[in-house]
Write a protein that holds these residues in place. Structure first.
Motif, PDB file in Angstrom:
ATOM      1  N   LEU A 164       0.827  -1.192   0.000  1.00  0.00           N
ATOM      2  CA  LEU A 164       0.000   0.000   0.000  1.00  0.00           C
ATOM      3  C   LEU A 164       0.868   1.250   0.000  1.00  0.00           C
ATOM      4  O   LEU A 164       2.002   1.249   0.491  1.00  0.00           O
ATOM      5  N   VAL A 165       0.322   2.318  -0.558  1.00  0.00           N
ATOM      6  CA  VAL A 165       1.025   3.596  -0.608  1.00  0.00           C
ATOM      7  C   VAL A 165       0.048   4.690  -0.196  1.00  0.00           C
ATOM      8  O   VAL A 165      -1.137   4.647  -0.521  1.00  0.00           O
ATOM      9  N   THR A 166       0.543   5.657   0.561  1.00  0.00           N
ATOM     10  CA  THR A 166      -0.250   6.802   0.989  1.00  0.00           C
ATOM     11  C   THR A 166       0.138   7.996   0.130  1.00  0.00           C
ATOM     12  O   THR A 166       1.327   8.271  -0.052  1.00  0.00           O
ATOM     13  N   CYS A 167      -0.841   8.700  -0.404  1.00  0.00           N
ATOM     14  CA  CYS A 167      -0.515   9.779  -1.344  1.00  0.00           C
ATOM     15  C   CYS A 167      -1.633  10.820  -1.394  1.00  0.00           C
ATOM     16  O   CYS A 167      -2.690  10.654  -0.765  1.00  0.00           O
ATOM     17  N   VAL A 178       2.169  18.844   3.953  1.00  0.00           N
ATOM     18  CA  VAL A 178       2.575  17.442   3.844  1.00  0.00           C
ATOM     19  C   VAL A 178       2.741  16.853   5.239  1.00  0.00           C
ATOM     20  O   VAL A 178       3.481  17.403   6.070  1.00  0.00           O
ATOM     21  N   PRO A 179       2.071  15.761   5.546  1.00  0.00           N
ATOM     22  CA  PRO A 179       2.256  15.131   6.865  1.00  0.00           C
ATOM     23  C   PRO A 179       3.669  14.572   6.993  1.00  0.00           C
ATOM     24  O   PRO A 179       4.197  13.965   6.069  1.00  0.00           O
ATOM     25  N   ILE A 243      -3.441   0.575  -3.351  1.00  0.00           N
ATOM     26  CA  ILE A 243      -2.457  -0.399  -3.802  1.00  0.00           C
ATOM     27  C   ILE A 243      -1.445   0.277  -4.729  1.00  0.00           C
ATOM     28  O   ILE A 243      -1.815   0.991  -5.669  1.00  0.00           O
ATOM     29  N   HIS A 244      -0.177   0.030  -4.477  1.00  0.00           N
ATOM     30  CA  HIS A 244       0.890   0.637  -5.265  1.00  0.00           C
ATOM     31  C   HIS A 244       0.756   0.296  -6.742  1.00  0.00           C
ATOM     32  O   HIS A 244       0.994   1.144  -7.609  1.00  0.00           O
ATOM     33  N   LEU A 260       4.679  10.088   3.542  1.00  0.00           N
ATOM     34  CA  LEU A 260       5.002   9.107   4.583  1.00  0.00           C
ATOM     35  C   LEU A 260       5.730   7.888   4.005  1.00  0.00           C
ATOM     36  O   LEU A 260       5.535   6.750   4.449  1.00  0.00           O
ATOM     37  N   ALA A 261       6.587   8.152   3.023  1.00  0.00           N
ATOM     38  CA  ALA A 261       7.293   7.048   2.354  1.00  0.00           C
ATOM     39  C   ALA A 261       8.243   6.308   3.294  1.00  0.00           C
ATOM     40  O   ALA A 261       8.574   5.141   3.039  1.00  0.00           O
TER      41      ALA A 261
END
Length: 310
Positions: A164-167, A178-179, A243-244, A260-261
């Motif tokens: 998973l990726v947050t964007c 940007v968090p 999903i990435h 948040l990478a």
């Protein structure tokens, strides 16, 4: 007459699907009068009118619509039984598969040409949604699902895990910032996915000190469709987590920006489920084997899918 019933049912199904006696006759390599006579015999045997006939077209009666679905299911089941005991016969028939929208777009459809080349006699009927389906009632052979599975009478095979990726869209980040850590999420807006069946909202989970920890952004929208989730994120309505493999093209094009990478998200398991049958139809077995190879292959890894460890 009953000994010939399968032949009559086959002719009826072909007429119904072709919408024409003449076209059905061509497909079945029969003379048209033979097709017409077969339909008359079938209706006489059943004591029901199955087709409305005019000089220009034919249409199903209400009884015909019900009989068509039952006949197709029965003929497919017979074909599966025969194939199960004919090891030299290539897998064939209609294969009904249901898959989440996101996986259909990003993973399954781009790879299906290789499956069709390998098994040209299998006709794939693909349905795609983000809702739970009743496999038995809807006549589906297998389903692909994401997330932890609930107790079920179905048999499951783990295919892998989705990263998973947050964007968020650049417009959102310009407006709200940007968090820096997951602890900042409660101050941010997000578009969240909820289950259409249970109405439960899908939490965002990150790994902290080796444990999965839930962080809840301030929700601005709830959606039950992954396509709508993506559209909302691209429109800057809030951050999203997905999903990435699905989001990668948008990240590469700059339409979305990863945040948040440095914080690991909890992966989402991907499984294929099928009914508990003693003799699994060859068409289903080869498709499940092909799926397993797809998720274990290099192309799946490049798309951000992690194969199941052996």
């Amino acid at each position: 007459m009953r000994a010939r019933m399968f032949e009559l049912m086959t002719i009826f199904v072909e007429v119904a699907e072709q919408g024409s006696f003449a076209r059905a006759a061509d497909v079945l390599h029969l003379h048209r009068p033979a097709v017409t006579k077969a339909l008359q015999q079938l209706e006489d045997e059943l004591g029901s009118k199955l087709l409305h006939r005019t000089t220009r077209k034919i249409s199903l009666t209400s009884e015909g619509e019900v009989f068509l679905q039952r006949a197709k299911s029965l003929l497919l089941e017979v074909d599966d039984v025969l194939a199960s005991f004919s090891p030299t016969r290539p897998p064939r028939g209609r294969l009904r598969v249901d898959t989440p929208l996101s996986l259909a777009h990003a993973v399954l459809i781009p790879a299906l040409a290789s499956f069709q080349e390998k098994y040209p006699d299998i006709e794939l009927e693909l349905t795609s949604s983000d809702h739970r389906v009743d496999m038995v009632a809807e006549g589906i052979d297998c389903v692909i699902r994401m997330g932890e599975l609930q107790d079920s009478t179905l048999i499951s095979r783990r295919l892998g895990d989705a990263r998973l990726v947050t964007c968020a869209a650049p417009t959102y980040l310009e407006k709200y910032g940007v968090p820096e850590t997951p602890d900042d999420l409660p101050a941010h807006k997000a578009v969240m996915f909820f289950s259409g069946h249970s109405r439960a909202v899908m939490d965002w989970r990150f790994v902290k000190d080796g444990e999965a920890v839930v962080f809840r952004p301030a929700r601005t929208m709830l959606v039950d469709n992954s396509d709508i989730l993506l559209s909302c994120g691209l429109s800057g309505l809030g951050m999203l987590q997905g999903i990435h493999a699905v989001l990668a093209p948008h990240l590469q094009a700059g339409r979305l920006v990863e945040v948040l990478a440095d914080y690991t998200t909890v992966t989402k398991p991907i499984s294929v489920l099928y009914p508990d049958r003693r003799y699994l139809a060859p068409k289903v077995r080869v498709f499940i084997d092909w799926l397993t190879e797809l998720f274990a292959g290099k192309s799946a890894q490049l798309n951000g899918l992690l194969p199941t460890e052996k």
